[in-house]
Scaffold this motif. Structure first.
Motif, PDB file in Angstrom:
ATOM      1  N   UNK A 263       0.837  -1.196   0.000  1.00  0.00           N
ATOM      2  CA  UNK A 263       0.000   0.000   0.000  1.00  0.00           C
ATOM      3  C   UNK A 263       0.873   1.248   0.000  1.00  0.00           C
ATOM      4  N   UNK A 264       0.277   2.340  -0.464  1.00  0.00           N
ATOM      5  CA  UNK A 264       0.931   3.642  -0.390  1.00  0.00           C
ATOM      6  C   UNK A 264      -0.143   4.696  -0.159  1.00  0.00           C
ATOM      7  N   UNK A 265       0.196   5.680   0.654  1.00  0.00           N
ATOM      8  CA  UNK A 265      -0.683   6.812   0.886  1.00  0.00           C
ATOM      9  C   UNK A 265       0.188   8.058   0.810  1.00  0.00           C
ATOM     10  N   UNK A 266      -0.220   9.018  -0.009  1.00  0.00           N
ATOM     11  CA  UNK A 266       0.549  10.250  -0.176  1.00  0.00           C
ATOM     12  C   UNK A 266      -0.357  11.455   0.040  1.00  0.00           C
ATOM     13  N   UNK A 267       0.174  12.463   0.724  1.00  0.00           N
ATOM     14  CA  UNK A 267      -0.569  13.701   0.951  1.00  0.00           C
ATOM     15  C   UNK A 267       0.380  14.868   0.775  1.00  0.00           C
ATOM     16  N   UNK A 268      -0.064  15.852   0.004  1.00  0.00           N
ATOM     17  CA  UNK A 268       0.714  17.096  -0.147  1.00  0.00           C
ATOM     18  C   UNK A 268      -0.212  18.310  -0.002  1.00  0.00           C
ATOM     19  N   UNK A 269      -1.223  18.159   0.820  1.00  0.00           N
ATOM     20  CA  UNK A 269      -2.249  19.169   1.009  1.00  0.00           C
ATOM     21  C   UNK A 269      -1.773  20.354   1.857  1.00  0.00           C
ATOM     22  N   UNK A 270      -0.839  20.120   2.754  1.00  0.00           N
ATOM     23  CA  UNK A 270      -0.473  21.116   3.749  1.00  0.00           C
ATOM     24  C   UNK A 270       0.908  21.711   3.478  1.00  0.00           C
ATOM     25  N   UNK A 271       1.238  22.764   4.218  1.00  0.00           N
ATOM     26  CA  UNK A 271       2.445  23.539   3.941  1.00  0.00           C
ATOM     27  C   UNK A 271       3.719  22.978   4.556  1.00  0.00           C
ATOM     28  N   UNK A 272       3.598  22.018   5.473  1.00  0.00           N
ATOM     29  CA  UNK A 272       4.795  21.451   6.091  1.00  0.00           C
ATOM     30  C   UNK A 272       4.770  19.929   5.989  1.00  0.00           C
ATOM     31  N   UNK A 273       5.951  19.342   5.997  1.00  0.00           N
ATOM     32  CA  UNK A 273       6.068  17.883   5.981  1.00  0.00           C
ATOM     33  C   UNK A 273       5.401  17.302   7.221  1.00  0.00           C
ATOM     34  N   UNK A 274       5.621  17.934   8.366  1.00  0.00           N
ATOM     35  CA  UNK A 274       5.039  17.434   9.614  1.00  0.00           C
ATOM     36  C   UNK A 274       3.516  17.373   9.516  1.00  0.00           C
ATOM     37  N   UNK A 275       2.903  18.418   8.963  1.00  0.00           N
ATOM     38  CA  UNK A 275       1.440  18.430   8.842  1.00  0.00           C
ATOM     39  C   UNK A 275       0.952  17.381   7.846  1.00  0.00           C
ATOM     40  N   UNK A 276       1.676  17.165   6.767  1.00  0.00           N
ATOM     41  CA  UNK A 276       1.277  16.135   5.804  1.00  0.00           C
ATOM     42  C   UNK A 276       1.415  14.741   6.412  1.00  0.00           C
ATOM     43  N   UNK A 277       2.459  14.518   7.223  1.00  0.00           N
ATOM     44  CA  UNK A 277       2.595  13.234   7.918  1.00  0.00           C
ATOM     45  C   UNK A 277       1.460  13.056   8.928  1.00  0.00           C
ATOM     46  N   UNK A 278       1.125  14.117   9.653  1.00  0.00           N
ATOM     47  CA  UNK A 278       0.019  14.039  10.617  1.00  0.00           C
ATOM     48  C   UNK A 278      -1.298  13.749   9.901  1.00  0.00           C
ATOM     49  N   UNK A 279      -1.472  14.293   8.707  1.00  0.00           N
ATOM     50  CA  UNK A 279      -2.687  14.028   7.932  1.00  0.00           C
ATOM     51  C   UNK A 279      -2.753  12.558   7.512  1.00  0.00           C
ATOM     52  N   UNK A 280      -1.622  11.992   7.157  1.00  0.00           N
ATOM     53  CA  UNK A 280      -1.591  10.560   6.825  1.00  0.00           C
ATOM     54  C   UNK A 280      -1.972   9.749   8.053  1.00  0.00           C
ATOM     55  N   UNK A 281      -1.398  10.102   9.211  1.00  0.00           N
ATOM     56  CA  UNK A 281      -1.723   9.389  10.444  1.00  0.00           C
ATOM     57  C   UNK A 281      -3.205   9.513  10.765  1.00  0.00           C
ATOM     58  N   UNK A 282      -3.770  10.709  10.606  1.00  0.00           N
ATOM     59  CA  UNK A 282      -5.191  10.916  10.886  1.00  0.00           C
ATOM     60  C   UNK A 282      -6.061  10.091   9.941  1.00  0.00           C
ATOM     61  N   UNK A 283      -5.658   9.990   8.684  1.00  0.00           N
ATOM     62  CA  UNK A 283      -6.407   9.191   7.708  1.00  0.00           C
ATOM     63  C   UNK A 283      -6.341   7.712   8.072  1.00  0.00           C
ATOM     64  N   UNK A 284      -5.166   7.246   8.475  1.00  0.00           N
ATOM     65  CA  UNK A 284      -5.036   5.849   8.902  1.00  0.00           C
ATOM     66  C   UNK A 284      -5.895   5.578  10.132  1.00  0.00           C
TER      67      UNK A 284
END
Length: 192
Positions: free
Chosen positions: A81-102
């Motif tokens: 599997x792969x999940x990618x997010x580039x919605x937010x302005x920082x890497x930390x926020x995009x990683x947090x968004x992936x965690x929230x989605x999971x």
């Protein structure tokens, strides 16, 4: 008083509250994947942030021009599997968004939506890696259903002319074109 921009796009103001770091985002992703039964060794976190010795993104470095993040993992059954997010302005926020989605997807599973979860994860199936072997059709530039040997031969000649080392190509490219032609002849039942 400091302001923070959260991964949900909001701005919050607080006294003494520290901003989300890349390490925080990585830890959240790894925690959610562990909760899904995925081992850390079966996980790759990809960002444009320089990595630590263990391969994970380093905290405390300058924010890259592209703050997107992608997480690749392999499930117990072998599904990749792969999940990618580039919605937010920082890497930390995009990683947090992936965690929230999971986390949200785990909630779906907990509440009896296993089929819904599987359908959702189907959209996150990992594509073959860039280094994965291409089919002879891809190398020669013909449609996957092409069965006419003369059309394939013409495509081989075009690719050979383009990738020949004497015409600016490389030995590796030419070897790939020759191997694809041999595979095509075998698959199409033409004597080598």
């Amino acid at each position: 008083m400091s302001s923070q921009h959260g991964f949900d796009g909001s701005t919050t103001y607080s006294r003494g509250r520290k901003a989300l770091t890349v390490a925080d985002g990585v830890n959240r992703v790894l925690l959610e994947l562990r909760r899904l039964g995925v081992d850390e060794q079966d996980t790759i976190i990809s960002t444009n942030v320089p990595t630590r010795l263990d391969g994970l993104p380093r905290s405390g470095v300058r924010e890259p021009d592209d703050p997107g993040a992608a997480v690749y993992w392999e499930e117990r059954g072998g599904a990749r599997r792969v999940m990618a997010i580039d919605q937010y302005l920082t890497v930390a926020d995009n990683l947090a968004a992936i965690a929230a989605t999971l986390e949200a997807m785990r909630a779906i599973e907990r509440h009896g939506g296993a089929q819904i979860l599987e359908r959702a994860f189907t959209g996150f199936t990992a594509l073959p890696s860039p280094g994965a072997e291409k089919s002879w059709q891809e190398v020669l530039g013909v449609p996957p259903d092409e069965r006419d040997i003369e059309a394939v031969r013409a495509a081989f000649r075009r690719q050979a002319a383009q990738h020949h080392p004497d015409r600016g190509g490389s030995l590796e490219q030419m070897a790939a074109v020759n191997a694809a032609w041999q595979q095509a002849k075998v698959e199409l039942g033409v004597a080598p």
